[in-house]
Each structure stands twice: as C-alpha cells, then as structure tokens.
Design a protein around this motif. Structure first.
Motif, PDB file in Angstrom:
ATOM      1  N   LEU A   1      -5.432  -2.186  -4.779  1.00 55.03           N
ATOM      2  CA  LEU A   1      -4.791  -0.968  -4.286  1.00 55.03           C
ATOM      3  C   LEU A   1      -4.819   0.140  -5.344  1.00 55.03           C
ATOM      4  O   LEU A   1      -5.077   1.310  -5.035  1.00 55.03           O
ATOM      5  CB  LEU A   1      -3.354  -1.262  -3.872  1.00 55.03           C
TER       6      LEU A   1
ATOM      7  N   GLN B   1       0.739   4.147  -2.908  1.00 54.18           N
ATOM      8  CA  GLN B   1       0.440   5.541  -2.578  1.00 54.18           C
ATOM      9  C   GLN B   1       1.549   6.460  -3.070  1.00 54.18           C
ATOM     10  O   GLN B   1       1.281   7.530  -3.638  1.00 54.18           O
ATOM     11  CB  GLN B   1       0.265   5.696  -1.066  1.00 54.18           C
TER      12      GLN B   1
ATOM     13  N   ARG C   1       0.820  -1.215   0.000  1.00 56.04           N
ATOM     14  CA  ARG C   1       0.000   0.000   0.000  1.00 56.04           C
ATOM     15  C   ARG C   1       0.855   1.267   0.000  1.00 56.04           C
ATOM     16  O   ARG C   1       0.579   2.219  -0.744  1.00 56.04           O
ATOM     17  CB  ARG C   1      -0.945   0.003   1.197  1.00 56.04           C
TER      18      ARG C   1
END
Length: 275
Positions: free
Chosen positions: A130, A81, A77
C-alpha cells in the motif's frame, strides 16, 4: 554540469546526509527501531509524520522531536491514503517513507491456521504494498523520493519455527526489488534494510538474559544490534548519500548472514607429502 566535470567533482558529503525541510513519514514510529528512526530523521533536519496504531506512542515520539503524530492502521488502504494526504498537506510534499512495521509469528508451520497466515502477510507485506502503490505514485508525480523498508535475516535464510514469517519477509524483499526497478525511472528509490537480531523493547519482553547470551554467541560481532544501529542504515537509504541505489536489500546482521555453520572438529596433521 558536463559528464567529465561530474566525474571529477567532489560533493559535500555531509550535506548529502542532510534532509533539511523535507517531509518524511515513519510507519511504526512508536518504539524500538521506529522511534530511533524518527530521531535520526529529525536530527538530519527532516519534518516527520510519526505514524503508529498506538495513539499514546505516536504522540510521545512526535513530542520528543517536534514531529506530527498520526494514528493509523497501515494495513488498511483508507488509513494509508489518509496518512499520505496528511503528510502532503502538512509538508507540501512527501520526500520519503520509512516503514518499520512487522511482527514475527514464531511457531511451527503446522500450528498456523488460515487466519494467522493472512495476518502475518498483512503485518509484513500488505502495508508495504500500500505504501508503495499510494506513496510511490504520489512521489512519482512530485518528482521523486525514497521509500525504505525493514526486512529481516529470516527473509534471506531458513530460521527454525519462522516458516511463515520468513516467507512473508522474503516476499517483502522481492517486492522491494521488483518495485525498485519499476519506480527507479521516476527517481522514486525503493530499498530495504535486512536486520538480524535486534534488541528491541518487544523482544526484550520475550527473551531473558540467558537467551540473549545464546543469541550473542552465534553473532560474529558478539552481540545483537541496538535499534539505533538499524536506524543509521535506514537514514542512509533515505538520504541522497544512497542516490544510486534502487531495489537493494542491505543486510545489517553482525555477520550472521555470511557465516557458514560448520561442526567444531580438530584436524590432525596433514598427510600430504612434502615436495
């Protein structure tokens, strides 16, 4: 433009394929389908963030097209990001993502342990989840965009020794369908290409010429796809030519998926009486 005018208006179709000035992310950009997809996007005018776990591969493809290299593990994750934050910083806005990532664990179901099962789903489904959750929300806030994933013929059909891989690809396909419907009202289009046999560098290392010939014999078009032949449909789904597509899975498999397997038999003369 009124509805009546829009029905009869003739668009500039070639311009709908152009991506001039738009920012795109390619996950798994380093080789094979990913490398060709980067070339396709760049030739259409896009600015491309070339993401790969292998630093050397990420830099090599970015150098070829004037893109931006980015090293990341798309199953994490924090890395995903960072990828989207980097793209937004570099491009101002993320217009699209093409996610190529996926490796097949090919062996009987009984030979999988829990760790191998989890890894297969991570490398096929988790990064897509994701990318949609992080990237989809970013595009939603920015007015829309396109996310395109690479599924597999195995996700549509039963393939020998690919129970876990096929199940993970089927999950990816349904993620695309469901998320495609959820995000469509925000002009975030989520679709996928489902290839059959593709002669990628990774598979070339695992299969000899006799194996490729055996594969070719079951494909109606007579040969496996090249990576470029998958990059083309991916470019289509990333562009405005596919502006009315959401949650779709396009099969690009040389005709394998539509062919029924029948035994080779010779039929004798008909015994039906002639009227």
């Amino acid at each position: 433009m009124t509805i009546e005018n829009s029905i009869h208006a003739t668009p500039d179709y070639l311009s709908l394929l152009r991506l001039d000035g738009r920012g795109y992310i390619v996950l798994g950009a380093g080789q094979g389908i990913g490398e060709q997809t980067v070339h396709a996007l760049a030739q259409a005018g896009a600015k491309v963030l070339c993401v790969d776990r292998d630093e050397q591969l990420a830099h090599a493809i970015a150098d070829k097209v004037g893109g931006i290299p980015c090293v990341a593990d798309a199953t994490q994750r924090s890395d995903v990001q960072r990828v989207f934050d980097t793209a937004r910083k570099q491009f101002g806005r993320v217009h699209g993502v093409i996610d190529i990532i996926g490796v097949a664990g090919i062996k009987p179901l009984a030979e999988f342990d829990d760790e191998a099962w989890d890894r297969q789903f991570d490398i096929v489904v988790r990064h897509a989840y994701l990318a949609i959750q992080i990237g989809g929300e970013m595009m939603k806030a920015d007015g829309g965009g396109s996310l395109v994933f690479v599924g597999s013929l195995a996700g549509n059909r039963a393939v020998p020794n690919e129970v876990v891989y096929a199940t993970s690809k089927a999950a990816l396909h349904h993620l695309v369908r469901c998320a495609g419907v959820e995000y469509a009202p925000y002009n975030v289009r989520i679709n996928a290409v489902s290839p059959g046999f593709v002669r990628t560098p990774r598979l070339n290392q695992r299969l000899d010429e006799s194996a490729w010939q055996t594969i070719s014999d079951v494909i109606p078009l007579g040969r496996p796809a090249t990576p470029a032949e998958i990059a083309g449909p991916l470019l289509f789904l990333a562009s405005d030519l596919s502006s009315h597509m959401a949650g779709e899975i396009i099969e690009v498999d040389g005709g394998v998926g539509v062919m029924a397997k029948f035994p080779k038999v010779t039929f004798g003369p008909s015994t039906t009486p002639t009227p």
